[in-house]
Write a protein that holds these residues in place. Structure first.
Motif, mmCIF file in Angstrom:
data_model
loop_
_atom_site.group_PDB
_atom_site.id
_atom_site.type_symbol
_atom_site.label_atom_id
_atom_site.label_comp_id
_atom_site.label_asym_id
_atom_site.label_seq_id
_atom_site.Cartn_x
_atom_site.Cartn_y
_atom_site.Cartn_z
ATOM 1 N N SER A 296 48.505 -87.551 48.118
ATOM 2 C CA SER A 296 47.834 -87.815 49.386
ATOM 3 C C SER A 296 46.348 -88.093 49.143
ATOM 4 O O SER A 296 45.627 -87.246 48.611
ATOM 5 C CB SER A 296 48.001 -86.621 50.329
ATOM 6 N N LEU A 297 45.912 -89.270 49.542
ATOM 7 C CA LEU A 297 44.521 -89.665 49.359
ATOM 8 C C LEU A 297 43.591 -88.860 50.256
ATOM 9 O O LEU A 297 43.813 -88.737 51.463
ATOM 10 C CB LEU A 297 44.358 -91.159 49.679
ATOM 11 N N GLU A 298 42.539 -88.319 49.653
ATOM 12 C CA GLU A 298 41.409 -87.769 50.386
ATOM 13 C C GLU A 298 40.169 -88.553 49.965
ATOM 14 O O GLU A 298 39.518 -88.225 48.965
ATOM 15 C CB GLU A 298 41.226 -86.272 50.095
ATOM 16 N N PHE A 299 39.878 -89.618 50.692
ATOM 17 C CA PHE A 299 38.682 -90.407 50.412
ATOM 18 C C PHE A 299 37.454 -89.616 50.856
ATOM 19 O O PHE A 299 37.363 -89.184 52.006
ATOM 20 C CB PHE A 299 38.743 -91.754 51.137
ATOM 21 N N GLU A 300 36.508 -89.429 49.932
ATOM 22 C CA GLU A 300 35.345 -88.600 50.213
ATOM 23 C C GLU A 300 34.049 -89.291 49.786
ATOM 24 O O GLU A 300 33.143 -88.664 49.245
ATOM 25 C CB GLU A 300 35.482 -87.248 49.516
ATOM 26 N N GLY A 301 34.003 -90.602 50.019
ATOM 27 C CA GLY A 301 32.800 -91.350 49.689
ATOM 28 C C GLY A 301 32.073 -91.820 50.930
ATOM 29 O O GLY A 301 32.477 -91.550 52.064
ATOM 30 N N ASN A 302 30.999 -92.560 50.701
ATOM 31 C CA ASN A 302 30.157 -93.038 51.801
ATOM 32 C C ASN A 302 30.449 -94.477 52.208
ATOM 33 O O ASN A 302 29.903 -94.956 53.200
ATOM 34 C CB ASN A 302 28.681 -92.910 51.410
ATOM 35 N N GLU A 303 31.303 -95.169 51.469
ATOM 36 C CA GLU A 303 31.649 -96.541 51.842
ATOM 37 C C GLU A 303 32.462 -96.541 53.139
ATOM 38 O O GLU A 303 33.126 -95.556 53.479
ATOM 39 C CB GLU A 303 32.458 -97.206 50.721
ATOM 40 N N ASP A 304 32.433 -97.658 53.846
ATOM 41 C CA ASP A 304 33.243 -97.796 55.057
ATOM 42 C C ASP A 304 34.716 -97.589 54.702
ATOM 43 O O ASP A 304 35.240 -98.214 53.776
ATOM 44 C CB ASP A 304 33.038 -99.197 55.650
ATOM 45 N N TYR A 305 35.366 -96.704 55.433
ATOM 46 C CA TYR A 305 36.762 -96.380 55.111
ATOM 47 C C TYR A 305 37.663 -97.597 55.179
ATOM 48 O O TYR A 305 38.706 -97.661 54.515
ATOM 49 C CB TYR A 305 37.290 -95.272 56.035
ATOM 50 N N ARG A 306 37.288 -98.610 55.969
ATOM 51 C CA ARG A 306 38.149 -99.779 56.142
ATOM 52 C C ARG A 306 38.247 -100.606 54.873
ATOM 53 O O ARG A 306 39.215 -101.354 54.697
ATOM 54 C CB ARG A 306 37.643 -100.615 57.318
ATOM 55 N N THR A 307 37.289 -100.484 53.980
ATOM 56 C CA THR A 307 37.385 -101.146 52.674
ATOM 57 C C THR A 307 37.735 -100.162 51.571
ATOM 58 O O THR A 307 38.472 -100.492 50.636
ATOM 59 C CB THR A 307 36.068 -101.859 52.329
ATOM 60 N N ALA A 308 37.232 -98.926 51.677
ATOM 61 C CA ALA A 308 37.424 -97.961 50.600
ATOM 62 C C ALA A 308 38.849 -97.419 50.532
ATOM 63 O O ALA A 308 39.389 -97.207 49.434
ATOM 64 C CB ALA A 308 36.442 -96.802 50.778
ATOM 65 N N ILE A 309 39.477 -97.195 51.692
ATOM 66 C CA ILE A 309 40.831 -96.630 51.675
ATOM 67 C C ILE A 309 41.842 -97.620 51.075
ATOM 68 O O ILE A 309 42.655 -97.223 50.226
ATOM 69 C CB ILE A 309 41.236 -96.149 53.084
ATOM 70 N N PRO A 310 41.838 -98.907 51.447
ATOM 71 C CA PRO A 310 42.759 -99.834 50.771
ATOM 72 C C PRO A 310 42.516 -99.935 49.266
ATOM 73 O O PRO A 310 43.482 -100.026 48.489
ATOM 74 C CB PRO A 310 42.489 -101.169 51.474
ATOM 75 N N LYS A 311 41.262 -99.896 48.828
ATOM 76 C CA LYS A 311 40.989 -99.919 47.390
ATOM 77 C C LYS A 311 41.547 -98.663 46.717
ATOM 78 O O LYS A 311 42.105 -98.732 45.611
ATOM 79 C CB LYS A 311 39.479 -100.024 47.131
ATOM 80 N N SER A 312 41.413 -97.535 47.390
ATOM 81 C CA SER A 312 41.946 -96.293 46.842
ATOM 82 C C SER A 312 43.466 -96.344 46.738
ATOM 83 O O SER A 312 44.053 -95.881 45.748
ATOM 84 C CB SER A 312 41.529 -95.118 47.739
ATOM 85 N N LEU A 313 44.109 -96.901 47.754
ATOM 86 C CA LEU A 313 45.567 -97.033 47.722
ATOM 87 C C LEU A 313 46.013 -97.858 46.527
ATOM 88 O O LEU A 313 46.982 -97.510 45.838
ATOM 89 C CB LEU A 313 46.070 -97.666 49.022
ATOM 90 N N ALA A 314 45.302 -98.943 46.250
ATOM 91 C CA ALA A 314 45.664 -99.795 45.105
ATOM 92 C C ALA A 314 45.568 -99.018 43.796
ATOM 93 O O ALA A 314 46.433 -99.149 42.911
ATOM 94 C CB ALA A 314 44.754 -101.025 45.071
ATOM 95 N N VAL A 315 44.539 -98.194 43.650
ATOM 96 C CA VAL A 315 44.382 -97.383 42.437
ATOM 97 C C VAL A 315 45.544 -96.398 42.287
ATOM 98 O O VAL A 315 46.124 -96.249 41.201
ATOM 99 C CB VAL A 315 43.036 -96.621 42.478
ATOM 100 N N LEU A 316 45.907 -95.749 43.381
ATOM 101 C CA LEU A 316 46.970 -94.751 43.315
ATOM 102 C C LEU A 316 48.337 -95.397 43.120
ATOM 103 O O LEU A 316 49.183 -94.867 42.387
ATOM 104 C CB LEU A 316 46.952 -93.885 44.581
ATOM 105 N N ARG A 317 48.580 -96.547 43.755
ATOM 106 C CA ARG A 317 49.845 -97.256 43.534
ATOM 107 C C ARG A 317 49.990 -97.640 42.056
ATOM 108 O O ARG A 317 51.062 -97.501 41.466
ATOM 109 C CB ARG A 317 49.889 -98.528 44.389
ATOM 110 N N LYS A 318 48.915 -98.105 41.473
ATOM 111 C CA LYS A 318 48.959 -98.534 40.075
ATOM 112 C C LYS A 318 49.242 -97.351 39.159
ATOM 113 O O LYS A 318 50.046 -97.449 38.217
ATOM 114 C CB LYS A 318 47.637 -99.200 39.687
ATOM 115 N N ALA A 319 48.595 -96.218 39.423
ATOM 116 C CA ALA A 319 48.742 -95.054 38.545
ATOM 117 C C ALA A 319 50.080 -94.350 38.734
ATOM 118 O O ALA A 319 50.688 -93.896 37.758
ATOM 119 C CB ALA A 319 47.599 -94.077 38.792
ATOM 120 N N PHE A 320 50.539 -94.259 39.983
ATOM 121 C CA PHE A 320 51.714 -93.437 40.283
ATOM 122 C C PHE A 320 52.961 -94.254 40.569
ATOM 123 O O PHE A 320 53.996 -93.691 40.946
ATOM 124 C CB PHE A 320 51.411 -92.507 41.459
ATOM 125 N N GLY A 321 52.901 -95.572 40.397
ATOM 126 C CA GLY A 321 54.092 -96.399 40.554
ATOM 127 C C GLY A 321 55.055 -96.155 39.407
ATOM 128 O O GLY A 321 54.677 -95.696 38.322
#
Length: 322
Positions: A296-321
């Motif tokens: 479960s992603l817990e984004f905890e940065g200062n970037e706008d969530y609308r760009t940061a959350i999709p980028k985070s999803l891509a990282v997690l899909r790549k690692a945990f696929g």
């Protein structure tokens, strides 16, 4: 090379035979093929489902405190499998509100997979501990209403820091209250968690004690509590961002008892701190322990969530696929 190929083929045949045996000798050919696939997949073939905490949209920033149903809709549009609800973000608990969340999740193809709550048992005051036990039991029952199988719990903190910002400046370390010992503190937390177990068992909700400051600041402290409680209804919620130094060995130490994972990202710089986490390495640790649950992603940065959350999803899909 031929010898290695022969050994590999023999191992595969043995696994296939074992797999077929589990479904019976008279299984159809498609079922036999499926059994072989499962028997030979192993932990490396696991694809962890990826969720997002509603906290990722909010991060305690007043301008981003989205309603839970808005978080569900956005999570679905971004491509997540599930949503974890931060209890503090809920705006009600009446029956219509709770069932409305469930219906929204159904319509958007989202699992409600976790409930993250705040409570603390780290107090010499028995009445304070009792109030937090009652709150935890209430949240267990709320998770049951929502169809959520796990609740994140904490030990609580000593409360000797001025605020959370000061706690973070001190890397999560704070002094004990006067005239209190660690042994007393562990006993308070262990007894309180045991008091929550009948409700957890009755509701079928597994508690996940997180490495979230307090007595769970270290793997040793967290496992001391989980081992002492010694119940299938208390396990570990692993937070990848809460071991601030040398995280990988510490994450490995708690992985075998983990039933839920919080994966931190920090795009735009962390609100309190930033860690450069290697998610391929973390995924490898979890695969080694055959972890098959949610990440479960817990984004905890200062970037706008609308760009940061999709980028985070891509990282997690790549690692945990798979």
């Amino acid at each position: 090379m031929q010898r290695r190929q022969f050994i590999k083929a023999a191992a595969g045949a043995a696994a296939a035979t074992a797999g077929v045996g589990t479904i019976g000798l008279h299984a159809s050919e498609p079922d036999r093929a499926l059994a072989v696939r499962y028997a030979t997949a192993g932990p490396a073939g696991v694809r962890n489902r990826i969720a997002v905490s509603t906290y990722s949209f909010w991060r305690f920033k007043p301008e981003f405190k989205l309603a839970i149903d808005d978080c569900i809709r956005q999570a679905s549009a971004m491509g997540f499998d599930g949503v974890e609800i931060l209890h503090r973000q809920m705006t009600g608990e009446d029956r219509d509100y709770v069932q409305g969340i469930k219906r929204c999740a159904l319509l958007h193809g989202i699992d409600l997979c976790g409930l993250s709550i705040h409570q603390g048992f780290l107090s010499p005051d028995a009445e304070v501990r009792r109030k937090n036990i009652d709150h935890t039991v209430h949240c267990i029952e709320l998770a049951y209403q929502l169809g959520i199988p796990t609740v994140r719990v904490n030990t609580g903190r000593w409360g000797t820091s001025k605020d959370f910002d000061e706690l973070m400046r001190n890397r999560g370390v704070e002094p004990r209250l006067p005239n209190c010992t660690d042994d007393q503190a562990f006993a308070w937390v262990i007894d309180a968690l045991k008091a929550c177990l009948p409700a957890a068992r009755q509701c079928g909700v597994t508690l996940g004690l997180e490495n979230h400051w307090g007595l769970a600041l270290t793997p040793e402290g967290l496992l001391r509590i989980v081992d002492a409680v010694n119940s299938p209804w208390l396990a570990v919620t692993m937070d990848t961002g809460n071991f601030l130094e040398d995280p990988y060995d510490r994450l490995d130490a708690i992985a075998a008892k983990t039933v839920y994972v919080h994966a931190k990202t920090y795009y735009g710089g962390g609100i309190w701190y930033t860690l450069d986490l290697n998610y391929e390495r973390i995924a490898g640790i979890l695969r080694k322990h055959d972890y098959r649950g949610y990440v479960s992603l817990e984004f905890e940065g200062n970037e706008d969530y609308r760009t940061a959350i999709p980028k985070s999803l891509a990282v997690l899909r790549k690692a945990f696929g798979a």
